[in-house]
Design an enzyme around this catalytic site. Structure first.
Site, PDB file in Angstrom:
ATOM      1  N   GLU A 234       0.888  -1.168   0.000  1.00 43.92           N
ATOM      2  CA  GLU A 234       0.000   0.000   0.000  1.00 43.92           C
ATOM      3  C   GLU A 234       0.918   1.207   0.000  1.00 43.92           C
ATOM      4  O   GLU A 234       1.547   1.516   1.008  1.00 43.92           O
ATOM      5  CB  GLU A 234      -0.934  -0.021   1.215  1.00 43.92           C
ATOM      6  CG  GLU A 234      -2.068   0.991   1.109  1.00 43.92           C
ATOM      7  CD  GLU A 234      -1.693   2.371   1.610  1.00 43.92           C
ATOM      8  OE1 GLU A 234      -1.361   3.236   0.756  1.00 43.92           O
ATOM      9  OE2 GLU A 234      -1.719   2.591   2.822  1.00 43.92           O
TER      10      GLU A 234
ATOM     11  N   CYS B  78      -2.242   8.848   2.897  1.00 42.06           N
ATOM     12  CA  CYS B  78      -2.151   8.396   1.499  1.00 42.06           C
ATOM     13  C   CYS B  78      -3.426   8.711   0.737  1.00 42.06           C
ATOM     14  O   CYS B  78      -3.384   8.990  -0.462  1.00 42.06           O
ATOM     15  CB  CYS B  78      -1.879   6.896   1.455  1.00 42.06           C
ATOM     16  SG  CYS B  78      -0.287   6.427   2.145  1.00 42.06           S
TER      17      CYS B  78
END
Length: 477
Positions: A240, A274
């Site tokens: 990720e 993010c």
């Protein structure tokens, strides 16, 4: 976001608690010596032999107990998060609650996710079993010191895997507190182990025969390095990585609500997420008013002590992070970007960058291509949804995105065209235990959370049974 296993021009930072608000080094921790690592991996492997054989209901009960302990320790854990990486205290408490909800979710739902899945066959029986793999390495970042770890560790512990954690060097006390919490909940020694690893020792862990997989949340550079190591040693990996998420405004019945959502999506955690709304794309007829109101909203966020409940803007995680972000902003300004709000480091001690709104950002600027990991929003004017989609998909990243429209069919149509792993409609991109989390393109691969995240590191084993007198069919494969 997280330390890269790749060599860096910067010297490796020690594991240390450094208050980003004051700059004070509170406590340092020694690196684990290379010679100590094999024994800890072997201990994790031995723990797996016992932990993986326990009934899944027992492992799940321990996760529920961990959730209870986490909520009981909210003040302690939240204070550590605020101290180590500067998150506003109220947001840190929210992170603790989210992490506890993930522990509880897998404690309640995990056993059902692992039930055998039968496959209809003409004769006999067929089923897919979900078995643990063994020892896993998690490499996790500083921006959510508990949540990021728990979303990897909780499902895998319920599966029956054992976990080695290499946390960020910025939050060693949070890492130790979580390790202690798991042990207090009943996770045996060796089944969850914190490792204060040097970057150079990450390959030793991945290469060890007992280690079956690695999961990393971090930068694109770190992900590429870990993927290379995992590929070299034939280990499963989940990545990720970064994101430069689009926030598309097609129309608005209440523009103030949409502006507030944009500010929330960009400035939560001081913009260090993010899935933050980093690239805002607004249609022509709303653009000017949207930009004006967004600039006013950003300007109201004044820096202060993150432990003070009245503070609206905390520091970035470190002075280096603040310098790096300001360099990206200054590059855009020097090349002609318009500063609607912010644009400078405030005259305030600590690792602060002013909440900044930039327009007129062009492809020759770093801010056009790079992830801006802090309180900086770039706003683009678009003619229509086609131009918005084209601009959104022009990024090398593909993590999340958001679409705002009073016409849900239109928003759904745009959402389906975005090259991202997640899209939220009329809400900033977010996260919850029961929703899969992950991206495409250079934002990584694999999924965390939900049942999908639980099955990433399982042996999905087919068992096919025939009656004893069945004549064998031709074998192929």
């Amino acid at each position: 976001m997280t330390a890269t296993p790749q060599a860096s021009a910067r010297p490796e930072r020690p594991f240390a608690t450094v208050n980003p608000y004051t700059g004070e080094t509170v406590k340092t921790f020694p690196f684990l010596e290379s010679a100590e690592i094999p024994a800890l991996i072997e201990r994790a492997d031995q723990a797996y032999r016992e932990w993986g054989q326990r009934p899944v209901t027992e492992r799940a009960a321990i996760m529920r107990r961990a959730a209870e302990l986490m909520l009981e320790r909210t003040d302690e854990l939240a204070s550590l998060i605020t101290l180590e990486m500067g998150k506003l205290l109220r947001e840190a408490k929210g992170e603790v609650a989210l992490a506890a909800s993930i522990l509880n979710y897998y404690g309640e739902q995990g056993p059902s996710f692992l039930e055998p899945k039968t496959i209809p066959v003409p004769q006999g029986e067929a089923a897919v079993l979900h078995a643990p793999l063994g020892v896993l390495l998690g490499i996790e970042p500083w921006n959510y010191p508990l949540y990021q770890v728990v979303r990897f560790a909780a499902p895998n512990l319920v599966v029956g895997n054992t976990v080695l954690l290499k946390h960020s060097e910025l939050c060693p006390q949070s890492a130790l507190a979580l390790e202690q919490l798991f042990h207090d909940a009943g996770v045996p020694q060796g089944a969850y182990t914190n490792l204060f690893l040097r970057i150079a020792d990450i390959e030793q862990v991945i290469a060890h025969p007992a280690v079956q997989g690695v999961s990393l949340t971090g930068s694109e550079r770190a992900g590429a390095s870990v993927a290379e190591l995992a590929g070299r040693h034939l280990k499963k990996c989940v990545l990720e990585l970064g994101g430069s998420d689009p926030f598309i405004v097609l129309d608005a019945e209440d523009l103030d609500t949409t502006v507030k959502a944009a500010a929330t999506g960009r400035l939560s955690n001081t913009g260090q997420a993010c899935i933050a709304a980093k690239r805002l794309m607004v249609v022509d007829d709303l653009y000017d008013e949207f930009v004006s109101r967004l600039g006013q909203t950003f300007s109201a966020f004044v820096p202060g002590d993150p432990a003070d409940p009245s503070t609206r803007l905390g520091p970035l995680s470190s002075e280096q992070a603040a310098r790096d972000l300001q360099a990206q902003v200054q590059d855009a300004i020097d090349k002609g970007a318009t500063v609607v709000a912010g644009g400078q480091r405030p005259e305030h001690p600590g690792a602060f960058v002013q909440p900044t709104v930039l327009t007129d950002v062009t492809p020759d600027m770093r801010a056009y291509h790079e992830e801006l990991f802090g309180p900086v929003a770039v706003v683009y004017r678009v003619r229509d949804e086609d131009e918005a989609v084209a601009l959104a998909n022009a990024s090398t990243y593909g993590l999340g995105g958001a679409v705002f429209s009073s016409d849900l069919d239109r928003a759904q149509r745009v959402a389906e065209r975005l090259d991202t792993g997640m899209v939220w409609i009329n809400h900033p991109t977010s996260s919850a235990a029961d929703l899969p989390f992950g991206g495409v393109k250079r934002s990584g691969f694999g999924r965390e959370l939900s049942s999908m995240g639980m099955l990433e590191f399982t042996n999905q084993k087919l068992v096919r049974a025939f009656p004893t007198k069945q004549k064998p069919a031709q074998v192929a494969g």
